[in-house]
Design an enzyme around this catalytic site. Structure first.
Site, PDB file in Angstrom:
ATOM      1  N   TRP A  11       0.850  -1.207   0.000  1.00 13.95           N
ATOM      2  CA  TRP A  11       0.000   0.000   0.000  1.00 13.95           C
ATOM      3  C   TRP A  11       0.884   1.254   0.000  1.00 13.95           C
ATOM      4  O   TRP A  11       0.571   2.244  -0.651  1.00 13.95           O
ATOM      5  CB  TRP A  11      -0.904   0.030   1.232  1.00 13.95           C
ATOM      6  N   ASP A  46       4.659   0.851  17.400  1.00 12.91           N
ATOM      7  CA  ASP A  46       3.248   0.580  17.705  1.00 12.91           C
ATOM      8  C   ASP A  46       2.466   1.897  17.626  1.00 12.91           C
ATOM      9  O   ASP A  46       2.780   2.851  18.352  1.00 12.91           O
ATOM     10  CB  ASP A  46       3.197   0.002  19.134  1.00 12.91           C
ATOM     11  N   ASP A  68      -4.672  -0.470   6.998  1.00  9.08           N
ATOM     12  CA  ASP A  68      -4.884  -1.875   6.629  1.00  9.08           C
ATOM     13  C   ASP A  68      -4.434  -2.740   7.804  1.00  9.08           C
ATOM     14  O   ASP A  68      -4.225  -3.942   7.665  1.00  9.08           O
ATOM     15  CB  ASP A  68      -4.067  -2.182   5.366  1.00  9.08           C
ATOM     16  N   LYS A 108      -9.476  -0.922   7.395  1.00  5.42           N
ATOM     17  CA  LYS A 108      -9.906  -2.331   7.354  1.00  5.42           C
ATOM     18  C   LYS A 108     -10.577  -2.713   8.669  1.00  5.42           C
ATOM     19  O   LYS A 108     -10.159  -2.275   9.741  1.00  5.42           O
ATOM     20  CB  LYS A 108      -8.690  -3.226   7.141  1.00  5.42           C
TER      21      LYS A 108
HETATM   22  C1  LIG Z   1      -2.375  -6.951   6.522  1.00  7.65           C
HETATM   23  S1  LIG Z   1      -0.904  -6.274   7.147  1.00  7.65           S
HETATM   24  C2  LIG Z   1      -0.759  -4.794   6.221  1.00  7.65           C
HETATM   25  C3  LIG Z   1      -0.359  -4.988   4.777  1.00  7.65           C
HETATM   26  C4  LIG Z   1       0.035  -3.689   4.092  1.00  7.65           C
HETATM   27  N1  LIG Z   1      -1.113  -2.811   3.882  1.00  7.65           N
HETATM   28  C5  LIG Z   1       0.735  -3.896   2.768  1.00  7.65           C
HETATM   29  O1  LIG Z   1       0.285  -3.344   1.767  1.00  7.65           O
HETATM   30  O2  LIG Z   1       1.758  -4.573   2.741  1.00  7.65           O
HETATM   31  C6  LIG Z   1      -1.396  -5.698   8.735  1.00  7.65           C
HETATM   32  C7  LIG Z   1      -0.285  -5.023   9.528  1.00  7.65           C
HETATM   33  O3  LIG Z   1      -0.829  -4.342  10.675  1.00  7.65           O
HETATM   34  C8  LIG Z   1       0.248  -4.215  11.584  1.00  7.65           C
HETATM   35  N2  LIG Z   1      -0.193  -3.785  12.915  1.00  7.65           N
HETATM   36  C9  LIG Z   1      -1.138  -4.350  13.695  1.00  7.65           C
HETATM   37  N3  LIG Z   1      -1.227  -3.706  14.879  1.00  7.65           N
HETATM   38  C10 LIG Z   1      -0.326  -2.695  14.841  1.00  7.65           C
HETATM   39  C11 LIG Z   1       0.063  -1.675  15.776  1.00  7.65           C
HETATM   40  N4  LIG Z   1      -0.523  -1.572  16.991  1.00  7.65           N
HETATM   41  N5  LIG Z   1       1.013  -0.779  15.403  1.00  7.65           N
HETATM   42  C12 LIG Z   1       1.605  -0.876  14.184  1.00  7.65           C
HETATM   43  N6  LIG Z   1       1.284  -1.829  13.250  1.00  7.65           N
HETATM   44  C13 LIG Z   1       0.330  -2.735  13.586  1.00  7.65           C
HETATM   45  C14 LIG Z   1       0.848  -5.621  11.580  1.00  7.65           C
HETATM   46  O4  LIG Z   1       2.179  -5.617  12.077  1.00  7.65           O
HETATM   47  C15 LIG Z   1       0.764  -6.005  10.082  1.00  7.65           C
HETATM   48  O5  LIG Z   1       1.978  -5.812   9.410  1.00  7.65           O
END
Ligand SMILES: C[S@@+](CC[C@H](N)C(=O)[O-])C[C@H]1O[C@@H](n2cnc3c(N)ncnc32)[C@H](O)[C@@H]1O
Length: 154
Positions: A11, A46, A68, A108
């Protein structure tokens, strides 16, 4: 443009091509990104942590906020859905300080939980709010997206 939950980075790559060489994409994820386009700034951390929020806010306010982000799934559908809704709510909350008036939000969310309540909230805070499931989503996937267009920021 702000990209929350951006790793591994497709993305971010697409967004960077859309905003062009004079635009900026700020990407944040718990995991490192596989690559960084020239017009992108990447934070590994985070997006609930105050220091991460301060860093991303320093480049804002943004015209577009994307999330996402997804929780690490446990296989417990109810728990995963609740955690996904909490992330979507957090993204909406961040709009208050990070999204420009008239800006857009794409988030999402796992279906089967709070998406209808959040949709109501999107429609209150944006001039247009809708749920959108892209054709590219696998039919069995329970992911969908909330879209808010034209932020009221009031
Ligand atoms: C489906 S992946 C995203 C894919 C991305 N949109 C792409 O195009 O490659 C979901 C991501 O959300 C991240 N995520 C979840 N909770 C998070 C948080 N509290 N802080 C930062 N990232 C987080 C995860 O580490 C994961 O890499």
């Amino acid at each position: 443009m702000l990209d929350l939950g951006a790793a591994p980075g497709s993305w971010t790559q697409f967004s960077a091509s859309r905003v062009g060489p004079h635009g900026l994409v700020v990407a944040v994820d718990l995991s490192p990104m596989s690559s960084r386009p020239e017009n992108a700034i990447v934070y590994t951390g985070d997006f609930y942590e105050p220091d991460v929020l301060q860093s991303i806010a320093s480049h804002g306010p943004y015209n577009v906020l994307l999330s996402d982000a997804a929780p690490a799934t446990t296989g417990n559908r109810s728990l995963d859905t609740t955690r996904s809704a909490a992330i979507a709510e957090h993204a909406l909350y961040l709009c208050g300080t990070m999204l420009c008036e008239g800006g857009h939000l794409v988030v999402k969310i796992f279906q089967g939980g709070e998406e209808q309540n959040l949709l109501k909230e999107f429609r209150r805070q944006f001039r247009t709010g809708r749920l959108f499931k892209p054709k590219a989503c696998r039919a069995e996937s329970f992911e969908t997206y909330l879209i808010g267009l034209d932020y009221r920021n009031s």
